[in-house]
Design a protein around this motif. Structure first.
Motif, short mmCIF file in Angstrom:
data_model
loop_
_atom_site.label_atom_id
_atom_site.label_comp_id
_atom_site.label_asym_id
_atom_site.label_seq_id
_atom_site.Cartn_x
_atom_site.Cartn_y
_atom_site.Cartn_z
N ALA A 20 38.45 30.38 72.45
CA ALA A 20 37.53 29.25 72.41
C ALA A 20 38.22 27.93 72.10
CB ALA A 20 36.43 29.51 71.39
N ALA A 21 39.34 27.97 71.40
CA ALA A 21 40.02 26.75 70.99
C ALA A 21 40.90 26.21 72.10
CB ALA A 21 40.88 27.03 69.75
N PRO A 22 41.23 24.91 72.03
CA PRO A 22 42.27 24.37 72.91
C PRO A 22 43.61 25.03 72.60
CG PRO A 22 41.03 22.62 71.81
CD PRO A 22 40.66 23.89 71.13
N LYS A 23 44.55 24.91 73.52
CA LYS A 23 45.83 25.59 73.35
C LYS A 23 46.53 25.17 72.05
CE LYS A 23 50.16 26.71 75.70
NZ LYS A 23 50.95 26.56 76.96
N PHE A 24 46.49 23.88 71.72
CA PHE A 24 47.18 23.42 70.52
C PHE A 24 46.64 24.11 69.27
CE2 PHE A 24 47.75 20.63 66.84
CZ PHE A 24 49.12 20.40 66.89
N TYR A 25 45.34 24.41 69.23
CA TYR A 25 44.71 25.01 68.06
C TYR A 25 44.49 26.52 68.22
CZ TYR A 25 43.84 20.31 66.34
OH TYR A 25 44.00 19.02 65.88
N ARG A 26 45.17 27.11 69.17
CA ARG A 26 44.98 28.53 69.43
C ARG A 26 45.37 29.37 68.21
NH1 ARG A 26 50.06 29.86 73.57
NH2 ARG A 26 51.74 29.69 72.00
N GLY A 27 44.78 30.53 68.12
CA GLY A 27 45.23 31.47 67.10
C GLY A 27 44.35 31.60 65.89
N GLY A 28 43.25 30.85 65.82
CA GLY A 28 42.36 31.00 64.68
C GLY A 28 43.08 30.80 63.36
N ASN A 29 42.73 31.61 62.37
CA ASN A 29 43.32 31.45 61.05
C ASN A 29 44.74 31.98 60.95
OD1 ASN A 29 41.04 30.21 60.04
ND2 ASN A 29 40.10 32.12 59.37
N THR A 30 45.18 32.72 61.96
CA THR A 30 46.57 33.20 61.95
C THR A 30 47.54 32.03 61.87
OG1 THR A 30 45.92 35.13 63.27
CG2 THR A 30 48.26 34.60 63.20
N ARG A 31 47.15 30.89 62.40
CA ARG A 31 48.02 29.71 62.36
C ARG A 31 48.44 29.35 60.94
NH1 ARG A 31 44.42 25.97 63.21
NH2 ARG A 31 45.92 24.29 63.47
N HIS A 32 47.59 29.69 59.97
CA HIS A 32 47.85 29.24 58.60
C HIS A 32 48.40 30.35 57.69
CE1 HIS A 32 46.00 25.45 59.50
NE2 HIS A 32 44.85 26.01 59.82
N THR A 33 48.70 31.51 58.26
CA THR A 33 49.16 32.62 57.43
C THR A 33 50.65 32.52 57.16
OG1 THR A 33 49.54 34.00 59.37
CG2 THR A 33 47.39 34.16 58.31
N ARG A 34 51.09 33.34 56.23
CA ARG A 34 52.51 33.39 55.91
C ARG A 34 53.08 34.80 55.90
NH1 ARG A 34 53.05 29.76 50.50
NH2 ARG A 34 51.21 30.96 49.93
N ASN A 35 52.23 35.80 55.62
CA ASN A 35 52.78 37.13 55.37
C ASN A 35 51.79 38.22 55.69
OD1 ASN A 35 51.36 37.98 52.63
ND2 ASN A 35 51.92 35.82 52.45
N MET A 36 52.30 39.46 55.69
CA MET A 36 51.48 40.63 55.98
C MET A 36 51.88 41.75 55.01
SD MET A 36 50.91 42.49 59.65
CE MET A 36 52.65 42.74 59.94
N ARG A 37 50.88 42.46 54.52
CA ARG A 37 51.10 43.54 53.55
C ARG A 37 51.08 44.88 54.29
NH1 ARG A 37 49.64 44.14 47.71
NH2 ARG A 37 49.31 41.87 47.83
N CYS A 38 52.20 45.61 54.22
CA CYS A 38 52.28 46.92 54.86
C CYS A 38 52.93 47.92 53.91
CB CYS A 38 53.11 46.85 56.14
SG CYS A 38 52.35 45.88 57.47
N ALA A 39 52.47 49.16 53.98
CA ALA A 39 53.11 50.22 53.21
C ALA A 39 54.48 50.51 53.80
CB ALA A 39 52.25 51.48 53.22
N HIS A 40 55.44 50.85 52.94
CA HIS A 40 56.78 51.22 53.40
C HIS A 40 57.45 52.08 52.33
CE1 HIS A 40 56.82 47.19 51.52
NE2 HIS A 40 57.94 47.60 50.93
N ASP A 41 58.34 52.94 52.75
CA ASP A 41 58.90 53.95 51.84
C ASP A 41 60.20 53.54 51.16
OD1 ASP A 41 56.84 55.76 52.33
OD2 ASP A 41 57.84 56.54 54.13
N HIS A 42 60.79 52.44 51.59
CA HIS A 42 62.07 52.04 51.02
C HIS A 42 62.27 50.54 51.23
CE1 HIS A 42 63.44 51.96 55.19
NE2 HIS A 42 62.96 53.19 55.31
N ALA A 43 63.23 49.98 50.54
CA ALA A 43 63.56 48.57 50.70
C ALA A 43 64.07 48.31 52.12
CB ALA A 43 64.62 48.15 49.68
N THR A 44 63.88 47.07 52.57
CA THR A 44 64.37 46.67 53.89
C THR A 44 65.17 45.38 53.74
OG1 THR A 44 62.51 45.21 54.45
CG2 THR A 44 62.19 47.58 54.83
N ASP A 45 65.56 44.81 54.86
CA ASP A 45 66.30 43.55 54.81
C ASP A 45 65.46 42.42 54.22
OD1 ASP A 45 68.47 44.77 55.95
OD2 ASP A 45 68.04 44.08 57.99
#
Length: 471
Positions: free
Chosen positions: A42-67
Motif C-alpha cells: 500500500a505504501a509508496p516505494k520509499f516508505y515500503r516495508g511497514g514497521n520493519t523499516r524501523h527495526t534493529r534486531n530479531m530474537r531466535c533460539a540457538h544452541d551455541h554462540a555465533t559470530d
C-alpha cells in the motif's frame, strides 16, 4: 510497472498483501518453491516495508554462540521469557512451534542476503539473545527485496487491497486500488501480511477511548487494518484484545507518525518517572530493560494527559542510547520543573522522597538486577535505584508510542487463517503472518525482537504452505 500491466501475467499462484518482513519471507519461500508471486504494497516505494523499516534486531533460539551472538539461547529459555512478558497470555503450542522454527531462521534469512552485526551493548543487554541487522531494518528490507526481485517476485507499490472475494473458506480474488483504478487480482492462495491497525486512530479509540488522541504512532501511517477488518467481516476468527499492543515510552516531541526507533527512550532504569502531577506510578527497576521497556507505553497511556517525565542526573547522561531530541536540562531541580511546566514544589518533594528511600550500596550494573532499591515508598524501585543529586539535572517528556496492535486473525501451525465457525476450521487457501496475527503469540506484553521473529517465522511458513496448496 503499473498493476494493470503486471496483472496480464495472472492469475497468480500467490498474492501477498503487505511489503514488510513477513510479506517478503512469504514471497521468497513460495517463489523458491517455484510459484508465481505478486506482492501488493500500500505504501509508496520509499516508505515500503511497514514497521520493519524501523527495526534493529530479531530474537531466535540457538544452541551455541555465533559470530554475532555471545552464547546459547535455548528454546526453553525463549519460552520462559515469552511466558513471563505475556503473563501466560499466549497460544503456548503455537509459540513453541514458532520458537522451534526460529532456530533455523538465523541461517535461512542470511541465505536471503540479510547480514548481521555484533549485538549492541548499553541498556539493551541483548548480546546473547538477539541478532542485530547490519545497517538496521531498512538495510534488511533492501536485502530481502533484492532477493525477491532477483527470484522473479513481482512488486507493485501504492497498491492497496480494498476488497476481498471470499467464497466460504476459499479466497478467489482481491480488488487492488492502484493509479486511481480498482483492479481484480485472482490468485490460488492469499497471504495477509499487511500489519496491524495502529495508524487507525478511530479504531484505537474503540478500545482506548479519547486517550488514543494523545498516542504517537512509531511506525508507518499505512497500517490501518483494512485487510484485518475485511477478513473478520468475511468470517475469519478474531484473536486478541483491541487495547493490547506493543507500546513503549517515546519522546513526546516525536512526530505523530513514523518517528521510528530514534524517538524511543531507554533511560527509565536510570532515574524516576513521574506524571504531570509529579507522582511516580510504577517500579522503574522491576526487571532488565529488554523485558520491561514495552510496558511503559501502556503505563503512560493511563496517566493524566497521557504524558510523563523521565528524570535523572549528570552521571547517567551517557549510559543509554540518546533520543533524536536532546533532554531538557537545568542546573537545579526547581528550574528543571519550571522548564517542564510542572509544580516545582511537588517535583522537588518527589525527588527528595525518592533519594531518602534509596538503600543498597551495591555496585551499579544495569545489565542484571543489582539490588539497589528503595524502602518505604508507596511505589518502590526494585533495582538500579540511585540518588538523583548531581547537577545538571535532565528530563525527557514521554508519551505512549504505539508500534503495532495485537488484535488480528487466528491461525494454526501452518499459518492458515481459521474460520469463525465454532470449530476453528482452517481456511482453504488463506494464510497470515506478522502483525496481523501477532495476537496468537502476544496476548499482552513484549520482549525485544519478538515481532520480527513472528513475522519471519510465520512468513516463511505461510509461503511454504501456500506453495504446497498450489502444487
Amino acid at each position: 510497472m503499473p498493476l494493470n500491466q503486471i496483472e496480464r501475467n495472472g492469475p497468480w499462484d500467490l498474492l501477498v498483501a503487505g511489503g514488510g518482513n513477513a510479506a517478503l519471507c512469504a514471497a521468497i519461500a513460495a517463489r523458491r518453491a517455484g510459484r508465481s508471486v505478486l506482492i501488493v504494497e500500500a505504501a509508496p516505494k520509499f516508505y515500503r516495508g511497514g514497521n520493519t523499516r524501523h527495526t534493529r534486531n530479531m530474537r531466535c533460539a540457538h544452541d551455541h554462540a555465533t559470530d554475532t551472538l555471545t552464547g546459547p539461547y535455548t528454546e526453553e529459555e525463549f519460552l520462559d521469557d515469552l511466558l513471563r512478558v505475556t503473563g501466560g497470555n499466549t497460544d503456548e503450542a503455537l509459540s513453541r512451534h514458532m520458537i522451534a522454527e526460529s532456530k533455523s531462521m538465523l541461517d535461512w534469512i542470511q541465505e536471503q542476503g540479510v547480514r548481521f552485526q555484533p549485538s549492541l551493548g548499553g541498556t539493551l543487554s541483548l548480546g546473547r539473545t538477539n541478532s542485530f541487522f547490519l545497517g538496521g531494518g531498512r538495510s534488511m528490507l533492501n536485502s530481502l527485496y533484492a532477493t525477491a526481485e532477483r527470484l522473479g517476485v513481482e512488486v507493485v507499490y501504492d497498491a492497496e487491497v480494498v476488497a476481498l472475494d471470499i467464497e466460504g473458506r476459499t479466497f478467489r480474488a482481491a480488488t487492488v486500488r492502484h493509479d486511481g483504478a480498482d483492479i481484480r487480482v485472482e490468485a490460488a492462495a492469499f497471504v495477509a501480511a499487511c500489519g496491524g491497525f495502529e495508524a487507525n486512530i478511530e479504531w484505537l479509540k474503540e478500545g482506548w477511548g479519547e486517550k488514543a488522541d494523545n498516542f504517537l504512532i512509531r511506525g508507518t501511517p499505512y497500517n490501518r487494518g483494512t485487510v484485518t477488518r475485511m477478513l473478520i467481516d468475511a468470517g475469519m476468527q478474531q484473536i486478541g484484545d483491541p487495547t493490547q499492543c506493543h507500546a513503549v515510552a517515546i519522546d513526546a516531541r516525536a512526530p505523530k507518525f513514523d518517528g521510528g526507533i530514534i524517538t524511543r527512550l531507554d533511560c527509565v532504569v536510570f532515574g524516576v518517572v513521574m506524571n504531570r502531577d509529579c507522582e511516580r506510578f510504577y517500579d522503574e527497576g522491576e526487571d532488565i530493560w529488554p523485558k520491561r521497556y514495552a510496558i511503559w507505553g501502556r503505563l503512560i497511556a493511563n496517566q493524566p494527559g497521557q504524558i510523563a517525565y523521565v528524570v535523572f542526573d549528570a552521571p547517567n547522561i551517557k549510559r543509554f542510547m540518546p533520543s533524536l531530541f536532546p533532554p531538557v536540562e537545568a542546573p537545579t531541580l526547581r528550574e528543571l520543573a519550571e522548564k517542564l511546566e510542572l509544580d516545582p514544589r511537588k517535583f522537588e518533594a518527589t525527588v527528595t522522597e525518592f533519594n531518602d528511600a534509596v538503600v543498597g550500596g551495591f555496585p551499579f550494573d544495569h545489565t542484571e538486577p543489582d539490588g539497589n532499591r528503595t524502602e518505604g515508598l508507596p511505589v518502590g524501585k526494585s533495582n538500579w535505584a540511585q540518588k538523583i543529586e548531581t547537577p545538571p539535572y535532565y528530563a525527557y517528556p514521554v508519551r505512549p508510542g504505539i508500534t503495532f496492535t495485537y488484535l488480528g486473525v487466528k491461525i494454526d501451525q501452518q499459518a492458515r487463517i481459521l474460520m469463525n465457525d465454532g470449530n476453528g476450521t482452517p481456511s482453504d487457501n488463506m494464510f497470515a503472518a506478522g502483525e496481523i496475527m501477532a495476537g496468537n503469540v502476544l496476548g499482552q506484553g513484549y520482549a525485544a525482537g519478538i515481532g520480527m521473529t513472528i513475522g519471519a517465522v510465520f512468513g516463511r511458513i505461510a509461503g511454504q504452505e501456500a506453495a504446497r496448496h498450489g502444487a
